[in-house]
Design an enzyme around this catalytic site. Structure first.
Site, PDB file in Angstrom:
ATOM      1  N   ASP A  53       0.860  -1.168   0.000  1.00 36.28           N
ATOM      2  CA  ASP A  53       0.000   0.000   0.000  1.00 36.28           C
ATOM      3  C   ASP A  53       0.907   1.233   0.000  1.00 36.28           C
ATOM      4  O   ASP A  53       2.101   1.129   0.312  1.00 36.28           O
ATOM      5  CB  ASP A  53      -0.854  -0.057   1.278  1.00 36.28           C
ATOM      6  CG  ASP A  53      -1.635   1.204   1.518  1.00 36.28           C
ATOM      7  OD1 ASP A  53      -2.342   1.648   0.596  1.00 36.28           O
ATOM      8  OD2 ASP A  53      -1.537   1.760   2.633  1.00 36.28           O
ATOM      9  N   ASP A  55      -0.359   5.018   0.912  1.00 31.87           N
ATOM     10  CA  ASP A  55      -0.703   6.005   1.950  1.00 31.87           C
ATOM     11  C   ASP A  55      -0.602   5.437   3.358  1.00 31.87           C
ATOM     12  O   ASP A  55      -1.246   4.437   3.689  1.00 31.87           O
ATOM     13  CB  ASP A  55      -2.122   6.529   1.725  1.00 31.87           C
ATOM     14  CG  ASP A  55      -2.213   7.439   0.497  1.00 31.87           C
ATOM     15  OD1 ASP A  55      -1.330   8.296   0.342  1.00 31.87           O
ATOM     16  OD2 ASP A  55      -3.170   7.280  -0.278  1.00 31.87           O
TER      17      ASP A  55
HETATM   18  N1  MG7 Z   1      -8.653   9.263   1.333  1.00 33.86           N
HETATM   19  C1  MG7 Z   1      -9.563   8.890   0.425  1.00 33.86           C
HETATM   20  N2  MG7 Z   1     -10.171   9.983  -0.111  1.00 33.86           N
HETATM   21  C2  MG7 Z   1      -9.613  11.088   0.465  1.00 33.86           C
HETATM   22  C3  MG7 Z   1      -9.804  12.498   0.299  1.00 33.86           C
HETATM   23  O1  MG7 Z   1     -10.602  12.988  -0.497  1.00 33.86           O
HETATM   24  N3  MG7 Z   1      -9.013  13.285   1.095  1.00 33.86           N
HETATM   25  C4  MG7 Z   1      -8.103  12.767   1.969  1.00 33.86           C
HETATM   26  N4  MG7 Z   1      -7.389  13.594   2.705  1.00 33.86           N
HETATM   27  N5  MG7 Z   1      -7.913  11.456   2.121  1.00 33.86           N
HETATM   28  C5  MG7 Z   1      -8.661  10.612   1.380  1.00 33.86           C
HETATM   29  O2  MG7 Z   1      -4.958   5.711   0.108  1.00 33.86           O
HETATM   30  C6  MG7 Z   1      -6.219   5.598   0.534  1.00 33.86           C
HETATM   31  C7  MG7 Z   1      -6.538   6.512   1.696  1.00 33.86           C
HETATM   32  O3  MG7 Z   1      -6.839   7.825   1.235  1.00 33.86           O
HETATM   33  C8  MG7 Z   1      -7.771   8.430   2.125  1.00 33.86           C
HETATM   34  C9  MG7 Z   1     -11.197   9.959  -1.131  1.00 33.86           C
HETATM   35  C10 MG7 Z   1      -8.474   7.307   2.866  1.00 33.86           C
HETATM   36  O4  MG7 Z   1      -8.360   7.497   4.269  1.00 33.86           O
HETATM   37  C11 MG7 Z   1      -7.762   6.034   2.418  1.00 33.86           C
HETATM   38  O5  MG7 Z   1      -7.397   5.162   3.452  1.00 33.86           O
HETATM   39 MG    MG Z   2      -3.013   3.096   3.550  1.00 33.27          MG
END
Ligand code: MG7
Ligand code: MG
Length: 308
Positions: A53, A55
């Protein structure tokens, strides 16, 4: 008896023993983890594949003062506020509404999925409507709070050096990861393959759509890797997997692999350390759980052992 191999079998024991004594390391079943590692060590690097993964796994969850850093989507949250305060507010509202749902231990995956589809769908809609250009996005990434975990670039370099494929399987935004790696490392390592959401650009280099199918936290499995079949076929000989993730949604990222070998799951737990129920959940799903560890030291040790 292959003395070389025995030496390694020996050091699996030594490694597991030293890891088990660290407070930030949780291993539910050391014997099963050791068995997987023995199998992987015996098969060697040519059988190995790493799926990770991005993030809060390859990237860091929090800075030294404990403030949460950005995900790849967060790159837009962070920067939208500068170029368009209204849009910044809309992204903030989305995150405050949906982030707690994503990690709510009381909801089932089935209950979470419609919310995740709504979050990703709305967020991607905003990005496309804004018409951000590729150059703007590169600038956003440069100014963002996405930070690699300590040792992550070294780990990626060691994989590239010995030719281990690294699949970055991300429900974030693949182009943002690409741009980020290019800015940090000079280029995207040749061994890296992305499975992610990709921003599509029109002839004026403006964001105009996202790739299909949508990948959110809870569909990182067979439903989204159909179009990756030829890639997985290409690496079909690699049946031993090291998988790294920070979410319960990451544990099935190896479903595309044509394999009979083991998957060693390394989980980063970024949540509340006093929440024993969540921790137990992670320990049941991952072979080894690293609690609030901002480094890649443990995966590096495991990779070194298995790839040599
Ligand atoms: N994640 C998903 N989305 C968003 C968003 O619009 N803003 C932010 N700050 N975070 C987002 O890699 C996936 C991770 O990205 C986050 C649409 C989610 O928490 C997810 O685990
Ligand atoms: Mg992650």
């Amino acid at each position: 008896i292959d003395l070389e191999k025995l030496k390694y079998v020996d050091s699996i024991g030594v490694l597991l023993e030293s890891l088990s004594s660290l407070p930030q390391v949780r291993i539910a079943d050391p014997a099963s983890m050791a068995a997987k590692m023995r199998q992987m060590v015996a098969a060697g690097n040519k059988k190995l594949l790493v799926i990770s993964d991005f993030d809060f796994t390859l990237s860091r969850y929090a800075n030294e003062s404990g403030e949460r850093l950005s995900t790849t989507h967060g790159v837009f949250d962070d920067n939208a506020a500068r170029v368009d305060p209204e849009l910044g507010k809309k992204f903030d509202e989305l995150r405050m509404k949906y982030y707690p749902i994503e990690f709510d231990p009381k909801l089932t995956v089935e209950e979470k999925i419609p919310h995740m589809e709504a979050w990703w769908g709305t967020s991607h809609g905003y990005i496309v409507q804004s018409g951000f250009t590729r150059a703007m996005i590169e600038d956003f990434v440069r100014k963002s709070r996405v930070v690699l975990r300590d040792g992550a670039s070294e780990l990626m370099q060691s994989m590239e050096a010995v030719g281990t494929p690294l699949v970055i399987f991300s429900a974030g935004i693949g182009n943002v990861i690409e741009i980020f790696l290019r800015q940090k490392l000079g280029s995207v390592p040749r061994n890296v393959h992305f499975i992610s959401n990709m921003i599509l650009f029109d002839s004026n280099d403006k964001a105009c759509a996202f790739s299909e199918p949508l990948i959110h936290t809870f569909c990182k499995n067979s439903s989204v890797i159909q179009k990756e079949a030829s890639f997985f076929h290409q690496i079909a000989g690699r049946s031993n997997v090291i998988l790294m993730g920070d979410s319960m949604g990451d544990i099935h990222m190896d479903v595309g692999v044509e394999k009979d070998g083991p998957t060693l799951r390394i989980g980063f737990y970024n949540g509340d350390v006093n929440d024993e129920a969540s921790l137990d959940h992670y320990m049941a799903a991952y072979d080894i759980v690293l609690v609030h560890d901002s480094t890649m030291n443990v995966p590096q040790r495991i990779f070194d052992l298995v790839s040599k």
